[in-house]
Write an enzyme that holds these catalytic residues in place. Structure first.
Site, PDB file in Angstrom:
ATOM      1  N   LYS A  10       0.821  -1.212   0.000  1.00  0.00           N
ATOM      2  CA  LYS A  10       0.000   0.000   0.000  1.00  0.00           C
ATOM      3  C   LYS A  10       0.859   1.268   0.000  1.00  0.00           C
ATOM      4  O   LYS A  10       2.076   1.206   0.218  1.00  0.00           O
ATOM      5  CB  LYS A  10      -0.934  -0.040   1.219  1.00  0.00           C
ATOM      6  CG  LYS A  10      -1.968  -1.177   1.172  1.00  0.00           C
ATOM      7  CD  LYS A  10      -2.919  -1.108   2.360  1.00  0.00           C
ATOM      8  CE  LYS A  10      -3.981  -2.209   2.279  1.00  0.00           C
ATOM      9  NZ  LYS A  10      -4.956  -2.104   3.404  1.00  0.00           N
ATOM     10  N   TYR A  50     -12.353  -1.653  -3.529  1.00  0.00           N
ATOM     11  CA  TYR A  50     -12.886  -1.826  -2.177  1.00  0.00           C
ATOM     12  C   TYR A  50     -14.411  -1.649  -2.123  1.00  0.00           C
ATOM     13  O   TYR A  50     -14.962  -1.325  -1.067  1.00  0.00           O
ATOM     14  CB  TYR A  50     -12.206  -0.849  -1.215  1.00  0.00           C
ATOM     15  CG  TYR A  50     -10.820  -1.303  -0.767  1.00  0.00           C
ATOM     16  CD1 TYR A  50     -10.654  -2.446   0.027  1.00  0.00           C
ATOM     17  CD2 TYR A  50      -9.673  -0.599  -1.121  1.00  0.00           C
ATOM     18  CE1 TYR A  50      -9.406  -2.863   0.445  1.00  0.00           C
ATOM     19  CE2 TYR A  50      -8.410  -1.010  -0.704  1.00  0.00           C
ATOM     20  CZ  TYR A  50      -8.287  -2.146   0.084  1.00  0.00           C
ATOM     21  OH  TYR A  50      -7.039  -2.562   0.507  1.00  0.00           O
ATOM     22  N   PHE A  58     -15.266   3.877   7.337  1.00  0.00           N
ATOM     23  CA  PHE A  58     -13.871   4.081   6.948  1.00  0.00           C
ATOM     24  C   PHE A  58     -13.659   4.118   5.436  1.00  0.00           C
ATOM     25  O   PHE A  58     -12.536   4.329   4.959  1.00  0.00           O
ATOM     26  CB  PHE A  58     -12.986   2.986   7.567  1.00  0.00           C
ATOM     27  CG  PHE A  58     -13.352   1.576   7.158  1.00  0.00           C
ATOM     28  CD1 PHE A  58     -12.884   1.023   5.977  1.00  0.00           C
ATOM     29  CD2 PHE A  58     -14.180   0.795   7.965  1.00  0.00           C
ATOM     30  CE1 PHE A  58     -13.215  -0.267   5.598  1.00  0.00           C
ATOM     31  CE2 PHE A  58     -14.522  -0.507   7.596  1.00  0.00           C
ATOM     32  CZ  PHE A  58     -14.034  -1.035   6.412  1.00  0.00           C
ATOM     33  N   ARG A  86      -2.172 -14.522   4.959  1.00  0.00           N
ATOM     34  CA  ARG A  86      -2.801 -13.760   6.053  1.00  0.00           C
ATOM     35  C   ARG A  86      -2.072 -14.001   7.374  1.00  0.00           C
ATOM     36  O   ARG A  86      -1.971 -13.111   8.211  1.00  0.00           O
ATOM     37  CB  ARG A  86      -4.298 -14.054   6.120  1.00  0.00           C
ATOM     38  CG  ARG A  86      -5.025 -13.526   4.859  1.00  0.00           C
ATOM     39  CD  ARG A  86      -6.504 -13.340   5.040  1.00  0.00           C
ATOM     40  NE  ARG A  86      -6.833 -12.207   5.849  1.00  0.00           N
ATOM     41  CZ  ARG A  86      -7.193 -11.006   5.363  1.00  0.00           C
ATOM     42  NH1 ARG A  86      -7.249 -10.782   4.067  1.00  0.00           N
ATOM     43  NH2 ARG A  86      -7.490 -10.034   6.174  1.00  0.00           N
ATOM     44  N   THR A  92      -5.788  -7.208  10.680  1.00  0.00           N
ATOM     45  CA  THR A  92      -6.013  -5.913  10.018  1.00  0.00           C
ATOM     46  C   THR A  92      -5.460  -4.754  10.853  1.00  0.00           C
ATOM     47  O   THR A  92      -4.805  -3.855  10.330  1.00  0.00           O
ATOM     48  CB  THR A  92      -7.528  -5.706   9.798  1.00  0.00           C
ATOM     49  OG1 THR A  92      -8.049  -6.856   9.125  1.00  0.00           O
ATOM     50  CG2 THR A  92      -7.798  -4.465   8.966  1.00  0.00           C
ATOM     51  N   ARG A 103       2.317  -6.581   9.409  1.00  0.00           N
ATOM     52  CA  ARG A 103       1.550  -5.442   9.933  1.00  0.00           C
ATOM     53  C   ARG A 103       2.019  -5.065  11.333  1.00  0.00           C
ATOM     54  O   ARG A 103       2.097  -3.888  11.673  1.00  0.00           O
ATOM     55  CB  ARG A 103       0.056  -5.761   9.889  1.00  0.00           C
ATOM     56  CG  ARG A 103      -0.519  -5.613   8.479  1.00  0.00           C
ATOM     57  CD  ARG A 103      -1.897  -6.206   8.368  1.00  0.00           C
ATOM     58  NE  ARG A 103      -2.609  -5.774   7.166  1.00  0.00           N
ATOM     59  CZ  ARG A 103      -3.759  -6.323   6.766  1.00  0.00           C
ATOM     60  NH1 ARG A 103      -4.313  -7.307   7.450  1.00  0.00           N
ATOM     61  NH2 ARG A 103      -4.347  -5.870   5.667  1.00  0.00           N
ATOM     62  N   ASN A 113      -2.183   0.097   6.902  1.00  0.00           N
ATOM     63  CA  ASN A 113      -1.646  -1.154   7.434  1.00  0.00           C
ATOM     64  C   ASN A 113      -0.757  -1.914   6.444  1.00  0.00           C
ATOM     65  O   ASN A 113      -0.701  -3.128   6.439  1.00  0.00           O
ATOM     66  CB  ASN A 113      -2.781  -2.033   7.982  1.00  0.00           C
ATOM     67  CG  ASN A 113      -3.798  -2.381   6.920  1.00  0.00           C
ATOM     68  OD1 ASN A 113      -3.621  -2.045   5.744  1.00  0.00           O
ATOM     69  ND2 ASN A 113      -4.849  -3.078   7.307  1.00  0.00           N
ATOM     70  N   HIS A 116      -2.261  -5.355   1.548  1.00  0.00           N
ATOM     71  CA  HIS A 116      -3.558  -6.010   1.323  1.00  0.00           C
ATOM     72  C   HIS A 116      -3.329  -7.497   1.091  1.00  0.00           C
ATOM     73  O   HIS A 116      -2.281  -7.902   0.607  1.00  0.00           O
ATOM     74  CB  HIS A 116      -4.239  -5.420   0.076  1.00  0.00           C
ATOM     75  CG  HIS A 116      -5.424  -6.228  -0.368  1.00  0.00           C
ATOM     76  ND1 HIS A 116      -6.659  -6.104   0.229  1.00  0.00           N
ATOM     77  CD2 HIS A 116      -5.552  -7.197  -1.314  1.00  0.00           C
ATOM     78  CE1 HIS A 116      -7.498  -6.961  -0.341  1.00  0.00           C
ATOM     79  NE2 HIS A 116      -6.846  -7.628  -1.277  1.00  0.00           N
ATOM     80  N   GLU A 127      -9.513 -10.554  -7.632  1.00  0.00           N
ATOM     81  CA  GLU A 127      -8.682  -9.376  -7.324  1.00  0.00           C
ATOM     82  C   GLU A 127      -7.432  -9.320  -8.203  1.00  0.00           C
ATOM     83  O   GLU A 127      -7.013  -8.240  -8.625  1.00  0.00           O
ATOM     84  CB  GLU A 127      -8.296  -9.373  -5.843  1.00  0.00           C
ATOM     85  CG  GLU A 127      -9.494  -9.098  -4.936  1.00  0.00           C
ATOM     86  CD  GLU A 127      -9.150  -9.104  -3.458  1.00  0.00           C
ATOM     87  OE1 GLU A 127     -10.035  -8.821  -2.658  1.00  0.00           O
ATOM     88  OE2 GLU A 127      -7.985  -9.391  -3.112  1.00  0.00           O
TER      89      GLU A 127
HETATM   90  P1  DAT Z   1      -8.094  -6.760   5.555  1.00  0.00           P
HETATM   91  O1  DAT Z   1      -7.278  -5.752   4.780  1.00  0.00           O
HETATM   92  O2  DAT Z   1      -7.311  -7.307   6.712  1.00  0.00           O
HETATM   93  O3  DAT Z   1      -8.682  -7.839   4.696  1.00  0.00           O
HETATM   94  P2  DAT Z   1     -10.775  -5.617   5.691  1.00  0.00           P
HETATM   95  O4  DAT Z   1     -11.068  -6.357   4.436  1.00  0.00           O
HETATM   96  O5  DAT Z   1     -11.724  -5.769   6.839  1.00  0.00           O
HETATM   97  O6  DAT Z   1      -9.309  -5.954   6.234  1.00  0.00           O
HETATM   98  O7  DAT Z   1     -10.694  -4.040   5.368  1.00  0.00           O
HETATM   99  C1  DAT Z   1     -10.022  -3.583   4.207  1.00  0.00           C
HETATM  100  C2  DAT Z   1      -9.164  -2.402   4.600  1.00  0.00           C
HETATM  101  O8  DAT Z   1     -10.000  -1.327   5.043  1.00  0.00           O
HETATM  102  C3  DAT Z   1      -8.201  -2.635   5.755  1.00  0.00           C
HETATM  103  O9  DAT Z   1      -6.978  -3.216   5.346  1.00  0.00           O
HETATM  104  C4  DAT Z   1      -8.011  -1.255   6.294  1.00  0.00           C
HETATM  105  C5  DAT Z   1      -9.364  -0.622   6.103  1.00  0.00           C
HETATM  106  N1  DAT Z   1     -10.194  -0.742   7.315  1.00  0.00           N
HETATM  107  C6  DAT Z   1     -10.949  -1.805   7.694  1.00  0.00           C
HETATM  108  N2  DAT Z   1     -11.573  -1.577   8.857  1.00  0.00           N
HETATM  109  C7  DAT Z   1     -11.204  -0.327   9.242  1.00  0.00           C
HETATM  110  C8  DAT Z   1     -11.501   0.505  10.366  1.00  0.00           C
HETATM  111  N3  DAT Z   1     -12.311   0.087  11.333  1.00  0.00           N
HETATM  112  N4  DAT Z   1     -10.920   1.732  10.412  1.00  0.00           N
HETATM  113  C9  DAT Z   1     -10.108   2.170   9.437  1.00  0.00           C
HETATM  114  N5  DAT Z   1      -9.771   1.437   8.347  1.00  0.00           N
HETATM  115  C10 DAT Z   1     -10.309   0.207   8.246  1.00  0.00           C
HETATM  116 MG    MG Z   2     -10.214  -7.888   3.328  1.00  0.00          MG
END
Ligand code: DAT
Ligand code: MG
Length: 141
Positions: A10, A50, A58, A86, A92, A103, A113, A116, A127
């Site tokens: 990222k 996304y 968010f 993962r 996350t 992370r 973070n 992805h 994806e």
């Molecule tokens: P991951 O990237 O671990 O698969 P996710 O699919 O739940 O997590 O969310 C995608 C991205 O969105 C994540 O890497 C960062 C952002 N994100 C998710 N939840 C968040 C939150 N509560 N506050 C801020 N950013 C968030």
């Molecule tokens: Mg995800």
């Protein structure tokens, strides 16, 4: 089972000059790189990627962040790739990530973070297709 997952290094990873460090960890964990490129996402492309999170609190910040600087999508292949990747990157939110994960080591917060990863073999294929054409995915041979 051999699976594919999409990694994205990222914008925070690129800004912090950590792309080499993170790629080294991915390779040491046994992943094969099928394709890799550096691109700057537009808000539209980041928003589309996304789209599953559209409407969440968010979402706007996530789209802003992902289009704020270049990123590095990488198509990866390995036995059990989805779960193993993962495990390598951690939870996350870096606060919840296991010690030694990418992370935990490098991320500042849940929104920024570093990396992805896809969440299922099906989404891994979808994806990867978002960023790479078939001919850009090159197996070892
Ligand atoms: P991951 O990237 O671990 O698969 P996710 O699919 O739940 O997590 O969310 C995608 C991205 O969105 C994540 O890497 C960062 C952002 N994100 C998710 N939840 C968040 C939150 N509560 N506050 C801020 N950013 C968030
Ligand atoms: Mg995800």
């Amino acid at each position: 089972m051999i699976e594919r997952t999409l990694a994205i290094l990222k914008p925070d990873c690129v800004r912090k000059n950590l792309t080499g460090e993170v790629i080294a960890r991915i390779e040491k964990a046994g992943f094969k790189i099928l394709g890799m490129k550096k691109i700057k996402l537009t808000k539209e492309t980041a928003g589309g990627f996304y789209a599953v999170h559209k409407g969440k609190p968010f979402y706007e910040g996530l789209v802003e962040f992902m289009s704020s600087a270049p990123c590095v999508p990488i198509a990866l292949e390995k036995d059990n790739a989805i779960a193993d990747y993962r495990t390598l990157i951690g939870a996350t939110d870096p606060k919840d990530a296991a010690p030694g994960t990418i992370r935990k080591l490098f991320a500042d917060n849940k929104g920024e973070n570093i990396v992805h990863g896809s969440d299922s073999p099906e989404n891994g294929k979808i994806e990867i297709g978002y960023f790479f054409s078939e001919k850009e995915l090159i197996e070892l041979g």
